[in-house]
Design an enzyme around this catalytic site. Structure first.
Site, PDB file in Angstrom:
ATOM      1  CB  THR A 115     -41.794 -16.206 -27.491  1.00 42.77           C
ATOM      2  OG1 THR A 115     -41.418 -14.826 -27.482  1.00 42.77           O
ATOM      3  CG2 THR A 115     -40.665 -17.045 -26.925  1.00 42.77           C
ATOM      4  N   GLY A 116     -43.223 -14.836 -30.264  1.00 42.58           N
ATOM      5  CA  GLY A 116     -44.358 -14.012 -30.689  1.00 42.58           C
ATOM      6  C   GLY A 116     -44.758 -12.970 -29.640  1.00 42.58           C
ATOM      7  CD  GLN A 125     -29.490 -15.520 -27.059  1.00 39.03           C
ATOM      8  OE1 GLN A 125     -28.391 -16.018 -26.949  1.00 39.03           O
ATOM      9  NE2 GLN A 125     -30.425 -16.090 -27.762  1.00 39.03           N
ATOM     10  CG  ASP A 170     -35.313  -9.519 -30.445  1.00 42.15           C
ATOM     11  OD1 ASP A 170     -35.102 -10.622 -30.979  1.00 42.15           O
ATOM     12  OD2 ASP A 170     -35.756  -9.395 -29.296  1.00 42.15           O
ATOM     13  CE  LYS A 225     -27.566 -11.057 -32.615  1.00 46.12           C
ATOM     14  NZ  LYS A 225     -28.581 -10.554 -31.698  1.00 46.12           N
ATOM     15  N   GLY A 274     -33.754 -15.604 -32.556  1.00 46.01           N
ATOM     16  CA  GLY A 274     -34.669 -15.546 -33.685  1.00 46.01           C
ATOM     17  C   GLY A 274     -34.181 -14.512 -34.675  1.00 46.01           C
ATOM     18  CG  HIS A 275     -30.902 -14.602 -36.819  1.00 43.70           C
ATOM     19  ND1 HIS A 275     -30.488 -13.599 -36.006  1.00 43.70           N
ATOM     20  CD2 HIS A 275     -29.965 -15.567 -36.734  1.00 43.70           C
ATOM     21  CE1 HIS A 275     -29.349 -13.946 -35.446  1.00 43.70           C
ATOM     22  NE2 HIS A 275     -29.018 -15.139 -35.865  1.00 43.70           N
ATOM     23  CB  THR A 310     -38.160 -14.082 -34.441  1.00 44.02           C
ATOM     24  OG1 THR A 310     -37.802 -12.726 -34.639  1.00 44.02           O
ATOM     25  CG2 THR A 310     -38.156 -14.808 -35.752  1.00 44.02           C
TER      26      THR A 310
END
Ligand code: IMP
Length: 427
Positions: A300-301, A223, A13, A16, A40-41, A298
């Protein structure tokens, strides 16, 4: 010609997606080489915000070919969900290429990921529950299902049968779950084959030929360094190779063709899931970073764990990845803090460690040794040149650079693509 790798320097996170997107128009191919929809981007372009989990962020750049490499594990439902989501907003996804050798996340592996975490109780990893670990385990066990298997029904059925012979028993006898039927699984997987076919190819060959033509290939890690299955904080890691070495095995590009490794580091540190985190803050400073940096997952919240910048980690990331350039993101989040502690070493039971402790127990017991830098209060989100930053912000960047051991080429000062200070152009 050049293959460029982008990796996360910390626990993920780091931003990237934004860095990749920044380079986007200068590259011909953007390759995802590891992980799956656990990533998650978030990419912000103008007024539009795009959250991508599986598709490489290059999908948003016209003229760039996005590639999902052999090292990725693919949830086909998620793939089509993202494709449809982008198409409905007018983004052309027809250029996407998917490796025939990538592994497919079967439904039983999503179930196993979730039940295994529950079973582990206090020893849980805090996975994203997307079936990533069990699918990589199948790959290594040689009972995985690959994209190419979807185009040969006989082989697919034999492979599903083989996998379920073992996994069905695990589900019923250990986890007390109903094992899926072979036929149902085969049907679910085959349902997508026709739609998938136009995207599938030998992506290693495609990329090799592109490099021979002097085209630019960007390999984007999912990751980050400390979540790498070999080099991360095992066992609190993901199941794939998220460092620059993984870019080769996960894409089919040899190491000799890679000539730039860009590591993205946040100006502080965050982590989601379980596992050790020496500079973690469980006080109002941690809350400040979470709120100011909007640190919620992004995918899983989940609220992210937040802590001070740790240069033992960025130094390690430099060594493991062979970093040529760092991109320091979210410097603006630190605005308003009076004093900025930066971790330069660890104290482990009275012994100073300037480098990552080799054993897990020591890392669990590491207490940060800080140097304290002055903070700043000026709004830096409009700065576009290093000289426009307040003195304290400049000192912070220079200190991080000196301690991390590779130049900080770009500094992020806000979520928009333009909100960056380029000290050394990445290309
Ligand atoms: P898995 O990848 O779902 O197996 O989860 C393993 C560990 O990696 C957990 O601690 C996750 O929270 C973490 N993880 C996986 N993907 C990401 C990511 O994109 N950003 C940050 N952490 C991640």
């Amino acid at each position: 010609m050049p293959a460029i790798v982008i990796v996360g320097a910390q626990w993920g996170d780091e931003g990237k997606g934004k860095a990749t997107d920044h380079l986007g128009s200068e590259v011909d191919y953007v390759v995802k080489f590891n992980g799956g929809n656990n990533a998650g981007h978030t990419v912000v372009i103008g007024e539009e915000k795009y959250a991508l989990h599986l598709l490489p962020s290059g999908i948003l750049t016209p003229g760039t070919t996005p590639v999902i490499g052999n090292g990725v594990v693919v949830d086909i439902d998620v793939l089509f969900h993202e494709i449809e989501g982008l198409e409905s907003r007018g983004i052309d996804t027809s250029r996407l290429k998917l490796s025939a050798n990538a592994h497919v996340i079967a439904d039983y592996n999503r179930t196993l990921d979730k039940v295994a975490e529950r079973f582990l109780g206090s020893r849980k990893i805090g996975t994203t529950g997307r079936g990533i670990g069990p699918t990589y385990a199948d790959k290594m066990n040689r009972i995985g299902i690959r994209v190419q298997d979807l185009f040969d029904e006989k082989i697919l059925r034999a492979k599903v049968e083989g996998a379920l012979e073992l996994k069905g028993q695990v589900l019923t006898k250990i986890y007390n779950r109903r094992a899926p039927e072979v036929e149902q699984t085969v049907e679910e997987l085959l349902a997508h084959a026709d739609r998938l076919a136009p995207y599938v190819c030998d992506t290693g060959l495609l990329l090799g030929q592109a490099l021979d033509r002097d085209e630019v290939v960007l390999l984007e890690a999912g990751q980050a360094t400390l979540l790498d299955v070999d080099h991360g904080t095992y066992p609190f890691v993901t199941s794939s190779s998220a460092t620059s070495g993984g870019a080769c095995t996960g894409s089919g590009i040899p190491p000799t063709r890679i000539d730039q490794v860009i590591a993205i580091a946040k100006a502080y540190t965050t982590r989601v899931g379980e596992g050790p985190f020496p500079t973690e803050l469980e006080d109002e400073n941690g809350e400040f970073l979470r709120k100011a940096g909007w640190e919620y997952g992004t995918t899983t919240g989940r609220p992210r764990r937040c802590g001070w910048f740790d240069t033992v980690i960025t130094r390690y990331a430099n060594r493991v990845n062979g970093v040529t350039d760092f991109v320091l993101t979210k410097l603006d989040t630190l605005t308003g803090l009076e004093r900025l502690p930066v971790c330069v070493a660890y104290d482990v039971n009275g012994v100073r460690h300037d480098e990552m402790p080799v054993n897990q127990t020591d890392f669990h017991h590491a207490t940060p040794i800080y140097e304290y830098l002055p903070g700043w209060t000026e709004d830096i989100s409009g700065a576009r040149d290093f000289s426009e930053l307040p003195k304290a912000a400049k000192e912070y960047v220079e200190f991080a650079e000196e301690q991390s051991g590779a130049r900080i080429s770009v500094i992020g000062v806000g979520p928009e693509r333009e909100q960056a200070i380029v000290r050394h152009p990445l290309r």
